[in-house]
Enzyme design. Structure first.
Site, PDB file in Angstrom:
ATOM      1  CE  LYS A 189      -3.848  -2.647   0.608  1.00 11.94           C
ATOM      2  NZ  LYS A 189      -3.841  -3.694  -0.006  1.00 11.94           N
TER       3      LYS A 189
HETATM    4  C1  LIG Z   1      -5.252  -5.020   1.013  1.00 12.62           C
HETATM    5  C2  LIG Z   1      -6.467  -5.264   0.613  1.00 12.62           C
HETATM    6  C3  LIG Z   1      -6.840  -5.450   1.748  1.00 12.62           C
HETATM    7  C4  LIG Z   1      -6.343  -6.203   3.208  1.00 12.62           C
HETATM    8  O1  LIG Z   1      -5.169  -5.565   3.829  1.00 12.62           O
HETATM    9  P1  LIG Z   1      -4.691  -6.307   4.871  1.00 12.62           P
HETATM   10  O2  LIG Z   1      -4.127  -5.014   5.598  1.00 12.62           O
HETATM   11  O3  LIG Z   1      -3.406  -6.777   4.097  1.00 12.62           O
HETATM   12  O4  LIG Z   1      -5.153  -7.292   5.811  1.00 12.62           O
HETATM   13  C5  LIG Z   1      -8.043  -5.760   1.805  1.00 12.62           C
HETATM   14  N1  LIG Z   1      -9.083  -4.933   1.031  1.00 12.62           N
HETATM   15  C6  LIG Z   1      -8.313  -4.115  -0.385  1.00 12.62           C
HETATM   16  C7  LIG Z   1      -9.416  -3.424  -1.249  1.00 12.62           C
HETATM   17  C8  LIG Z   1      -6.995  -4.819  -0.446  1.00 12.62           C
HETATM   18  O5  LIG Z   1      -6.484  -3.833  -0.732  1.00 12.62           O
END
Ligand SMILES: *Cc1c(COP(=O)(O)O)cnc(C)c1O
Length: 386
Positions: A189
């Site tokens: 992210k």
């Molecule tokens: C990355 C992501 C998640 C999960 O995030 P984590 O921190 O890895 O649990 C959930 N929803 C979306 C749309 C994502 O891009």
């Protein structure tokens, strides 16, 4: 051999290890230590979120949201099919039935206009996913939710530092609009801590209970603030809070939000500008669309190929040049786990994005030279195609 251009590479600001050292030397590295407080303060003061609680992942924050809104077996939740498994799993774990929504024709985000046809007396919540950090139409979604008395939980995993503009011109940060919202700091992210997440509690009625659920069902948070003289088991809960070591890492990232965002946007705009001017590009690909009520937070750059076989050829072509591009979600209504449980509606747009979307290498430290290589490789692909 030329060096590989990866799809993602975590960016470090330099202070992560300094703050981790401080956290370790402070003698308290469990949850809610100094750096967790600094992060909460950042979200609540600078970003002006209501109550903000760090979690160990966005998945956890979504699970907390499902507990908070009281999901029970048989309740229905409306979720886009083109999303990460966690969006659905959080509700599945509490026995919910998922009603999947198609993507829009022009972009991977959910088709807000088909939400209302899925609502019945069992519907409890809508979970908009701001794909690529691009806002869903929150005017429409909040209006539907209000009329049918539903909760809105924003999956804002990819949406840090992005905004929605209401029809009345008011601008709101994504994650501040629904009753609850979940962010991710996974290393793919914009702002990262390896694994990590955030629950934003916009509806004040959930504030106290959110703290309790996060702390194993105890009122320890209130105890630490001196509001109660002993703490004990008061509700159901789990352990959703991260170690202060994670928060220390995250705080170093948050302090550099602006420079990280500037770098990401510069890369995004260079891709977009180059493809805009590339001859023949538009007969094979289309570019991301940012509706005028949304902003771009430079989370990812993707292309939509005209068909699945073009995507396959493109990925092979890029790989031969040591460039790692990747596709994204496989629509959840077609997944091995949910296919038989799905109500059978066809969701052709979600399938189209599953088949045709390609994400290009995208990270703050992508050099101009590397980015030129990616752009040139796509230019050659377009030329060879015609
Ligand atoms: C990355 C992501 C998640 C999960 O995030 P984590 O921190 O890895 O649990 C959930 N929803 C979306 C749309 C994502 O891009």
């Amino acid at each position: 051999m030329e060096k590989l251009i990866p799809f993602n590479k975590p960016h470090f600001t330099g202070n992560e290890t300094v703050y981790i050292k401080n956290a370790v030397e402070s003698g308290k590295i469990s949850g809610d230590g100094i750096y967790t407080k600094k992060c909460h303060e950042f979200f609540e003061s600078l970003m002006e979120f209501n109550k903000s609680l760090l979690t160990t992942s966005c998945t956890d924050a979504l699970e907390m949201a499902a507990i908070l809104i009281g999901i029970e077996p048989g309740d229905e939740v409306i979720i886009p099919s083109y999303t990460f498994v966690s969006t659905a799993n959080a509700f599945i774990l509490r026995g919910a039935i998922i009603r999947f929504i198609d993507s829009r024709e022009d972009q991977p985000g959910m088709d807000e206009r088909s939400i209302e046809s899925l609502i019945n007396e069992k519907t409890k919540a809508i979970v908009p996913v701001h794909y690529a950090g691009v806002a869903c139409d929150m005017d429409l979604i909040m209006d539907i939710a209000e009329r049918h008395d539903l909760y809105v939980i924003e999956d804002a995993a990819q949406a840090i530092d992005s905004f929605f503009t209401y029809r009345n011109g008011k601008k709101a940060r994504l994650g501040s609009i629904g009753h609850l919202a979940a962010f991710s700091f996974h290393e793919t992210k914009n702002i990262i801590s390896g694994e990590g997440g955030l629950l934003v509690v916009n509806d004040q009625k959930f504030a106290t209970r959110a703290e309790i659920i996060r702390e194993k069902g105890t009122n320890r948070s209130a105890f630490f603030r001196g509001e109660v003289d002993k703490y004990g088991w008061v509700d159901k809960g789990s352990s959703f809070l991260p170690s202060d070591i994670i928060a220390a890492f995250l705080y170093a990232q948050l302090e550099n939000l602006e420079s990280i965002q500037n770098k990401r946007l510069e890369i995004w705009n260079r891709y977009d500008h180059s493809f805009h001017h590339m001859k023949g590009f538009e007969s094979i690909f289309s570019k991301p669309i940012i509706p005028n009520y949304a902003t771009n937070n430079g989370h990812m750059y993707y292309l939509i190929c005209r068909c699945k076989s073009i995507r396959k050829r493109l990925l092979t072509h890029l790989k031969r040049r040591n460039i790692l591009a990747v596709f994204h979600y496989l629509s959840l209504h077609n997944s091995k786990f949910y296919r038989a449980k799905h109500d059978g509606r066809e969701l052709p747009n979600a399938d189209k994005f599953s088949d045709c979307l390609v994400r290009l290498p995208f990270y703050p430290d992508l050099t101009r030279e590397q980015q030129n290589k990616v752009i040139d490789a796509i230019g050659d692909f377009v030329n060879e195609f015609h």
